[in-house]
Design a protein around this motif. Structure first.
Motif, PDB file in Angstrom:
ATOM      1  N   GLN A  72      -7.910 -19.941 -48.531  1.00 11.35           N
ATOM      2  CA  GLN A  72      -8.106 -20.883 -49.650  1.00 11.35           C
ATOM      3  C   GLN A  72      -7.858 -20.222 -50.995  1.00 11.35           C
ATOM      4  N   PHE A  73      -8.344 -18.980 -51.109  1.00 13.67           N
ATOM      5  CA  PHE A  73      -8.265 -18.271 -52.393  1.00 13.67           C
ATOM      6  C   PHE A  73      -7.491 -16.969 -52.191  1.00 13.67           C
ATOM      7  N   PRO A  74      -6.193 -16.999 -52.395  1.00 19.50           N
ATOM      8  CA  PRO A  74      -5.390 -15.794 -52.116  1.00 19.50           C
ATOM      9  C   PRO A  74      -5.593 -14.702 -53.174  1.00 19.50           C
ATOM     10  N   ILE A  75      -6.758 -14.075 -53.128  1.00 17.57           N
ATOM     11  CA  ILE A  75      -7.118 -13.110 -54.170  1.00 17.57           C
ATOM     12  C   ILE A  75      -6.227 -11.865 -54.199  1.00 17.57           C
ATOM     13  N   PHE A  76      -5.495 -11.622 -53.117  1.00 18.01           N
ATOM     14  CA  PHE A  76      -4.622 -10.444 -53.156  1.00 18.01           C
ATOM     15  C   PHE A  76      -3.479 -10.621 -54.153  1.00 18.01           C
ATOM     16  N   HIS A  77      -3.291 -11.865 -54.624  1.00 21.45           N
ATOM     17  CA  HIS A  77      -2.307 -12.082 -55.701  1.00 21.45           C
ATOM     18  C   HIS A  77      -2.649 -11.238 -56.929  1.00 21.45           C
ATOM     19  N   LEU A  78      -3.946 -10.979 -57.094  1.00 24.12           N
ATOM     20  CA  LEU A  78      -4.376 -10.183 -58.250  1.00 24.12           C
ATOM     21  C   LEU A  78      -3.829  -8.765 -58.183  1.00 24.12           C
ATOM     22  N   LEU A  79      -3.429  -8.362 -56.984  1.00 26.47           N
ATOM     23  CA  LEU A  79      -2.853  -7.028 -56.810  1.00 26.47           C
ATOM     24  C   LEU A  79      -1.356  -7.133 -56.550  1.00 26.47           C
ATOM     25  N   ASP A  80      -0.832  -8.339 -56.816  1.00 28.36           N
ATOM     26  CA  ASP A  80       0.593  -8.514 -56.625  1.00 28.36           C
ATOM     27  C   ASP A  80       0.983  -8.471 -55.141  1.00 28.36           C
ATOM     28  N   LEU A  81       0.093  -8.895 -54.279  1.00 30.23           N
ATOM     29  CA  LEU A  81       0.352  -8.869 -52.836  1.00 30.23           C
ATOM     30  C   LEU A  81       0.149 -10.269 -52.275  1.00 30.23           C
ATOM     31  N   ASP A  82       0.877 -10.559 -51.212  1.00 24.79           N
ATOM     32  CA  ASP A  82       0.760 -11.896 -50.641  1.00 24.79           C
ATOM     33  C   ASP A  82       0.754 -11.826 -49.110  1.00 24.79           C
ATOM     34  N   PRO A  83      -0.292 -11.227 -48.541  1.00 27.33           N
ATOM     35  CA  PRO A  83      -0.293 -11.076 -47.082  1.00 27.33           C
ATOM     36  C   PRO A  83      -0.591 -12.404 -46.388  1.00 27.33           C
ATOM     37  N   ARG A  84      -0.205 -12.483 -45.105  1.00 23.17           N
ATOM     38  CA  ARG A  84      -0.575 -13.694 -44.336  1.00 23.17           C
ATOM     39  C   ARG A  84      -1.934 -13.467 -43.718  1.00 23.17           C
TER      40      ARG A  84
END
Ligand code: ATP
Length: 384
Positions: free
Chosen positions: A215-227
């Protein structure tokens, strides 16, 4: 003591933040945060004298700390009343310092205060509906720019949701998603984000984590987009079992790094440049890139000495990752190393051999290896 010294020094003191929330919820908390209106430095000095404990004080930030022998941490700060640049973010209430301070906080449940000097003794300050939100088990931000002002609050929100079993109020839920989708995170300090990730992942993960991360893809904050989906949960469960086992044996493990690796399947070295981690920590996060090679070697390295030489350079966290990512025979080898081989050491060293008349050179190492092997052999026989 807090009250008496506040009265003596004519300062207003409030208990604020997480401790107030936890008091209301009946949860244990050893960290007491106090907000002081008045001369904090004199107040701290007086408290420290009365408690007979040392204190630390930062004159620039006007913050101080006293650690009590009983295990309580007392943190003191003066009220912070920052001006927000967005006009919509300013409060519309007639404010004293305390209200402005509370308005800067992350969630309403953390924006409660209780007066602890005689003038305000026991007065509960709840300007933002924190009590209502505690009753309804909701996390709600204080204004709509909150996550843009400070995106680390999103990670804090997830930690709080997991710890308290609360959910996000609808609008807050939306604001979090919007911030993660449209926010520009280039300028925020990565080490600050990492600090919050390390706190989020320092606790055992349960089934809720995959849903929340989806729901909240917090890894975007580190410039990452894991599944991250439900299928991840089997590896998380396995990691938690292994962590439980070694925690019980009193190993000191940087658990958050292991959970990060498992959720992200490792991170590329180039992404880690400005995260503020040391080399050891970076090597743990990038470890999956070399795991296959090590597993291949585990298949062929059959003697204890070879096994030791293969694994002895790795940190505990890397060894645990090997256990998480291996199966069957290879996994058994790693267990044999960590539970037994890594603990076999010799009472003699190279100097002793030289003193006995051996010439310095490669032969020393060979002899020590042989002695080590003999000791392992003996030990294995006894164990069998
Ligand atoms: P707790 O809320 O239980 O104290 P914590 O250990 O995360 O948890 P701290 O980081 O010590 O708490 O923060 C103390 C208080 O400061 C929080 O309760 C919150 O009110 C406020 N706070 C901390 N970080 C932020 C932030 N990034 N934005 C706004 N408020 C914050």
């Amino acid at each position: 003591v807090i009250r008496r010294e506040a009265d003596k020094h004519d300062v207003r003191v409030y208990l604020v933040g997480g401790m107030v929330r936890d008091l209301i919820l009946g949860l244990e908390n050893n960290d007491l945060d106090f907000m002081v209106e008045g001369n904090i430095k004199y107040y701290l000095r007086a408290l420290s004298r009365t408690f007979e404990e040392n204190y630390t004080y930062n004159d620039k930030f006007k913050t101080g700390r006293i650690r009590l022998n009983s295990g309580y941490n007392l943190d003191f700060a003066v009220a912070r009343s920052e001006v927000y640049t967005s006009p919509g973010a300013l409060p519309e209430v007639e404010t004293g310092e305390i209200v402005e301070d509370l308005f800067r906080r992350d969630f309403t449940v953390n924006a409660l205060a209780i007066g602890v000097d005689s003038q305000n003794w026991g007065t509960l300050i709840d300007f933002f509906g924190g009590i209502h939100d505690i009753e309804h088990k909701k996390l709600r931000v204080l204004h709509r720019f909150s996550f843009l002002d400070d995106p680390t609050r999103i990670i804090r929100g997830l930690r709080l949701a997991l710890r308290l079993g609360f959910s996000f109020q609808d609008k807050t839920n939306l604001l979090m998603k919007e911030a993660l989708k449209f926010g520009n995170f280039k300028r925020i300090s990565k080490p600050r984000i990492i600090k919050e990730f390390s706190l989020l992942f320092s606790k055992k993960m349960d089934r809720r984590i995959t849903g929340l991360l989806k729901q909240f893809p917090i890894f975007h904050l580190l410039d990452l987009d894991p599944r991250v989906d439900e299928s991840k949960f089997s590896i998380i469960k396995r990691a938690e079992c292994i962590l439980d086992y070694f925690r019980q044996k009193n190993y000191n493990i940087k658990e958050w790094l292991i959970r990060m690796v498992v959720l992200l399947d490792g991170v590329e070295e180039k992404k880690l440049a400005n995260w503020g981690l040391n080399r050891g920590e970076r090597e743990i996060l990038t470890f999956p890139s070399v795991i296959d090679t090590i597993i291949d070697k585990l298949r062929t390295n059959s003697t204890p000495l070879k096994l030791k030489k293969l694994l002895e350079g790795f940190t505990l966290e890397q060894i645990l990752l090997l256990l998480i990512y291996t199966e069957g025979k290879e996994r058994k080898q790693v267990y044999k190393y960590i539970n037994y081989l890594s603990k076999v050491d010799l009472k003699i060293n190279g100097h002793d051999l030289i003193e006995l008349g051996l010439k310095p050179g490669p032969v020393i190492k060979e002899v020590l290896d042989k002695v080590w092997e003999a000791k392992v052999d003996n030990g294995l026989k006894t164990r069998e």
